[in-house]
Design a protein around this motif. Structure first.
Motif, short mmCIF file in Angstrom:
data_model
loop_
_atom_site.label_atom_id
_atom_site.label_comp_id
_atom_site.label_asym_id
_atom_site.label_seq_id
_atom_site.Cartn_x
_atom_site.Cartn_y
_atom_site.Cartn_z
N GLN A 126 -4.81 -6.08 4.19
CA GLN A 126 -4.79 -6.67 3.20
C GLN A 126 -5.37 -5.87 1.93
O GLN A 126 -4.87 -5.73 0.71
CB GLN A 126 -5.58 -7.91 2.95
CG GLN A 126 -4.92 -9.04 4.09
CD GLN A 126 -5.73 -10.13 4.23
OE1 GLN A 126 -7.18 -10.27 3.96
NE2 GLN A 126 -5.16 -11.19 4.89
N LEU A 127 -6.36 -5.26 2.10
CA LEU A 127 -7.18 -4.50 0.94
C LEU A 127 -6.41 -3.05 0.86
O LEU A 127 -6.48 -2.66 -0.51
CB LEU A 127 -8.56 -4.33 1.26
CG LEU A 127 -9.23 -3.10 2.44
CD1 LEU A 127 -9.49 -1.86 1.85
CD2 LEU A 127 -10.60 -3.83 2.92
N THR A 128 -5.51 -2.52 1.51
CA THR A 128 -4.88 -1.38 1.17
C THR A 128 -3.39 -1.51 0.75
O THR A 128 -3.06 -0.66 0.23
CB THR A 128 -4.69 -0.53 2.50
OG1 THR A 128 -4.34 -1.19 3.70
CG2 THR A 128 -6.20 0.03 2.91
N LEU A 129 -2.99 -2.72 0.80
CA LEU A 129 -1.58 -3.06 0.67
C LEU A 129 -1.14 -2.32 -1.05
O LEU A 129 -0.06 -1.86 -0.98
CB LEU A 129 -1.34 -4.60 0.69
CG LEU A 129 0.12 -4.98 0.61
CD1 LEU A 129 1.05 -4.33 1.46
CD2 LEU A 129 0.43 -6.35 0.98
N PRO A 130 -1.95 -2.90 -2.04
CA PRO A 130 -1.31 -2.56 -3.01
C PRO A 130 -1.27 -0.95 -3.01
O PRO A 130 -0.33 -0.61 -3.69
CB PRO A 130 -2.46 -3.21 -4.07
CG PRO A 130 -3.08 -4.19 -3.39
CD PRO A 130 -3.15 -3.96 -2.08
N LYS A 131 -2.23 -0.30 -2.68
CA LYS A 131 -2.05 1.43 -2.90
C LYS A 131 -0.99 1.67 -1.82
O LYS A 131 -0.30 2.66 -2.34
CB LYS A 131 -3.35 1.81 -2.38
CG LYS A 131 -4.42 1.80 -3.55
CD LYS A 131 -5.29 3.32 -3.57
CE LYS A 131 -5.55 3.56 -4.85
NZ LYS A 131 -6.56 2.53 -5.60
#
Ligand code: NAP
Length: 230
Positions: free
Chosen positions: A118-123
């Protein structure tokens, strides 16, 4: 976007995570690494030039620190959810499995990898990146005594498959590395001489194959990948 590819690896202080960090650093990758024990993590940081953040992936406060570190980097191409808990050793049968220990295994092996996705998805979206969740044959085979760890890896496999379906532009893999001569393997077989098990280095070609050839998202075993591109 800068040229140098960047990978984030959990559980990089020992075993397969450490081996993977060394292999990617040797190929010019920037690395962000995490694990709980400061000394072995500092050693791999020095060996690879990585950014290292010490802590427990099951701890939301640590994951918040990781999010801050990840927010500062220009690009993220690869996330490897490798950190894992075996649970108690010797491994209890399910009838006797302490439920707090069961929940702890699920938290490290299933909940934390999802939190990290979840926390890495945008990157990852920005680079059409790759996420690799390290699985196990215990996700599929009902070995007696492996109910905690095996259930957590089965859930991780399904989570991986659904995350892949929901993010078709990414490559999302579950990778079963097979037996490796590591501390976790010794804990699983406390009374056995495990010196006949392959070193984690033997799995690196399969991992690199996934990264460099980007086959369709899915579940792969290292043995199949190594055989298929020999
Ligand atoms: N070895 C095998 O035969 C085998 C077979 C199938 C699958 N696997 C899978 O392969 C992966 C690597 O296993 P391995 O055998 O290399 O294990 P290992 O030698 O025990 O290494 C595990 C790594 O994860 C870190 N770690 C464990 N719990 C953590 C936590 N809560 N937060 C952050 N880091 C944590 C450990 O460092 P710290 O102690 O410093 O935190 C260590 O760096 C795992 O996903 C495992 O399930 C292994």
């Amino acid at each position: 976007m800068p040229d140098t590819r960047t990978a984030f690896i959990t559980g990089a202080s020992a075993g397969f995570g450490r081996t993977t960090a060394l292999a990617l650093a040797a190929r010019g990758w920037n690395l962000i690494l995490t694990a709980r024990r400061p000394e072995p993590l500092a050693r791999i940081r020095e060996e690879t030039g990585a950014t290292a953040v010490t802590g427990d992936v099951a701890d939301p406060a640590h994951r918040a620190r990781l999010a801050t570190t990840l927010a500062e980097i220009d690009r993220l191409d690869l996330v490897i959810n490798n950190a894992s808990a075996l649970g108690p050793s010797p491994m209890p049968r399910l009838a006797d499995y302490p439920l707090d220990e069961f929940a702890a295994v699920l938290t490290v092996n299933t909940v934390a990898p999802l939190a990290i996705l979840q926390l890495t998805l945008p990157k990852l979206r920005a680079t059409d990146g790759i996420a690799i969740n390290i699985s196990s044959d215990a996700a599929r085979e009902p070995y007696e005594g492996w109910g905690g760890y095996g259930s957590s890896k089965a859930a991780l496999d399904q989570l991986t498959a659904i995350f892949a379906a929901e993010n078709p532009l990414l490559r999302v893999y579950a990778l079963d590395p097979g037996d490796m001569r590591t501390a976790m393997h010794q804990a699983a077989f406390p009374d056995e001489d495990i010196s006949d098990r392959p070193e984690p280095e033997t799995v690196v070609p399969a991992l690199l194959h996934l990264i460099e050839t980007r086959p369709p998202s899915g579940r792969y075993t290292a043995a199949d990948l190594t055989t298929s591109h020999d």
